[in-house]
Design a protein around this motif. Structure first.
Motif, PDB file in Angstrom:
ATOM      1  N   ILE A   1       0.830  -1.217   0.000  1.00  8.12           N
ATOM      2  CA  ILE A   1       0.000   0.000   0.000  1.00  8.12           C
ATOM      3  C   ILE A   1       0.862   1.264   0.000  1.00  8.12           C
ATOM      4  N   PHE A   2       2.001   1.218   0.724  1.00  4.44           N
ATOM      5  CA  PHE A   2       2.864   2.408   0.785  1.00  4.44           C
ATOM      6  C   PHE A   2       3.501   2.691  -0.572  1.00  4.44           C
TER       7      PHE A   2
ATOM      8  N   ARG B   1       2.123   2.069  -3.425  1.00  2.00           N
ATOM      9  CA  ARG B   1       1.070   2.656  -4.265  1.00  2.00           C
ATOM     10  C   ARG B   1       0.866   4.129  -3.938  1.00  2.00           C
ATOM     11  N   ILE B   2       0.804   4.420  -2.632  1.00  2.00           N
ATOM     12  CA  ILE B   2       0.623   5.827  -2.234  1.00  2.00           C
ATOM     13  C   ILE B   2       1.811   6.662  -2.729  1.00  2.00           C
ATOM     14  N   LYS B   3       3.025   6.074  -2.603  1.00  3.95           N
ATOM     15  CA  LYS B   3       4.237   6.770  -3.025  1.00  3.95           C
ATOM     16  C   LYS B   3       4.178   7.130  -4.510  1.00  3.95           C
TER      17      LYS B   3
ATOM     18  N   VAL C   1       1.535   7.542  -6.399  1.00  2.00           N
ATOM     19  CA  VAL C   1       0.538   8.596  -6.609  1.00  2.00           C
ATOM     20  C   VAL C   1       1.125   9.949  -6.195  1.00  2.00           C
ATOM     21  N   MET C   2       1.826   9.951  -5.048  1.00  2.00           N
ATOM     22  CA  MET C   2       2.401  11.212  -4.569  1.00  2.00           C
ATOM     23  C   MET C   2       3.466  11.746  -5.527  1.00  2.00           C
TER      24      MET C   2
ATOM     25  N   GLY D   1       6.157  13.125   2.181  1.00  2.00           N
ATOM     26  CA  GLY D   1       5.263  11.968   2.135  1.00  2.00           C
ATOM     27  C   GLY D   1       5.870  10.823   1.339  1.00  2.00           C
TER      28      GLY D   1
ATOM     29  N   CYS E   1       6.580   7.195   2.893  1.00  2.00           N
ATOM     30  CA  CYS E   1       6.005   5.979   2.291  1.00  2.00           C
ATOM     31  C   CYS E   1       7.113   5.029   1.853  1.00  2.00           C
TER      32      CYS E   1
ATOM     33  N   GLN F   1       7.458   1.330   3.263  1.00  2.00           N
ATOM     34  CA  GLN F   1       7.310   0.227   2.320  1.00  2.00           C
ATOM     35  C   GLN F   1       8.090  -1.002   2.785  1.00  2.00           C
TER      36      GLN F   1
ATOM     37  N   HIS G   1      -1.705  -5.605   0.670  1.00  2.00           N
ATOM     38  CA  HIS G   1      -2.942  -5.911  -0.044  1.00  2.00           C
ATOM     39  C   HIS G   1      -3.091  -7.422  -0.240  1.00  2.00           C
TER      40      HIS G   1
END
Lengths: 166, 158
Positions: free
Chosen positions: A98-99, A101-103, A105-106, A151, A155, A159, A166
């Motif tokens: 998940i981290f 994925r967030i990374k 996007v950021m 961020g 992340c 990670q 997930h």
């Protein structure tokens, strides 16, 4: 779109296996990633601090942008290449994280922020180049960049702990 | 002299125990350690590059050094506070880690060098040191901080 077959194929390639199982190459790639981060984020942070009006106030914004960004870009390329190799060494695990994925996007959002800045307030740089505190739009761009990149680093570090996978 | 009892004592300290027994504290401290590291990297690099003739060449070296000094000090404080907390939480592991000893050695030398010789060169009047002296001062600084960062990352592996 289902990426699983692609990730499985990628993970089974000899290169991926080689990095994953090497005792020397993996740490070297990871160390490069962290040191490149210092070059990239460190220099970007100086520009962002100037844009927010928090630091380097006596130096024109155009000087920092013009003279330090090429070096920051060099750091970014080093970071992206080493990051891609790290991903390549374990794509299934990374993509499920998940981290990670967030990374991603950021990082995309930092790109949007940089483009918005570049095509709006930066066009009128001559009006505020030497202002100790730049206009609100520029301060905002600097702050957004600082927050997003912090961020990304957070992340990236998280990670490795593989929580909430997930 | 045997230092192991000292490191055992470090590991048993209250902050060390609290960090070690928490699931999330170590990762969070690591994040701050990394962020401070980036800021230190950027501010040192900007000055060293200037001394080598790259980057912010339009800004006088002494002014750049003065402007970046507070950020350097701030990031160094943050790096040391977070670093000490992480060390206390796994002091015995550090005792047996060769990269840890290289890192601390580099760090001590880098800090002493930065606040003595390097600072003198950075804040000197223009022309008081030759260009080649400036370059040597910058390269030494880069090499020392690289040593800290490089060996620091390897504590996780060895």
């Amino acid at each position: 779109m289902n990426l699983d077959p692609f990730l499985q194929w990628l993970e089974a390639t000899p290169g991926s296996l080689y990095i994953r199982e090497s005792t020397l190459l993996y740490p070297i790639v990871e160390t490069t990633h962290v040191l490149a981060l210092c070059v990239f984020l460190g220099l970007i942070a100086l520009l962002d601090l100037r844009l927010t009006g928090l630091g380097l106030r006596s130096i024109p914004v155009s000087a920092i942008a013009g003279k330090l960004l090429p070096w920051a870009l060099f750091g970014f390329v080093l970071m992206a290449v080493s990051g891609a190799l790290l991903f390549y060494s374990g794509p299934i695990k990374a993509a499920a994280n998940i981290f990670f994925r967030i990374k991603m996007v950021m990082i995309a959002l930092t790109g949007v922020n940089a483009l918005l800045f570049h095509f709006t307030i930066f066009r009128k740089i001559n009006d505020w180049d030497s202002a100790p505190v730049p206009p609100a739009r520029a301060r905002m761009a600097g702050m957004v960049s600082l927050v997003l990149w912090c961020g990304v680093v957070i992340c990236g570090r998280m990670q490795a702990y593989n929580w909430f996978t997930h | 002299m045997d230092f192991l009892p000292l490191f055992q004592w470090f590991e048993a300290t209250a902050p060390g125990t609290i960090v070690r027994e928490s699931i999330w504290m170590f990762p969070v401290i690591q994040c701050f350690h990394l962020l401070a590291l980036s800021l230190l990297g950027g501010s040192v690099l900007a000055v060293d590059m200037r001394m080598l003739g790259f980057g912010l060449t339009t800004t006088p070296l002494a002014e750049l050094g003065r402007r970046l000094h507070p950020w350097m000090v701030l990031s160094l404080v943050a790096i040391n506070v977070t670093g000490i907390l992480m060390f206390l939480s796994e002091a015995i592991k550090c005792f047996y880690s060769p990269p840890f000893f290289y890192k601390i050695s580099f760090l001590v030398i880098a800090i002493i060098y930065t606040f003595t010789l390097w600072r003198r060169v950075v804040e000197s009047e223009p022309g008081s040191f030759s260009a080649s002296r400036n370059r040597i001062a910058a390269l030494l600084s880069l090499a020392l901080w690289f040593g800290v960062g490089f060996s620091g990352r390897w504590i996780a592996f060895y």
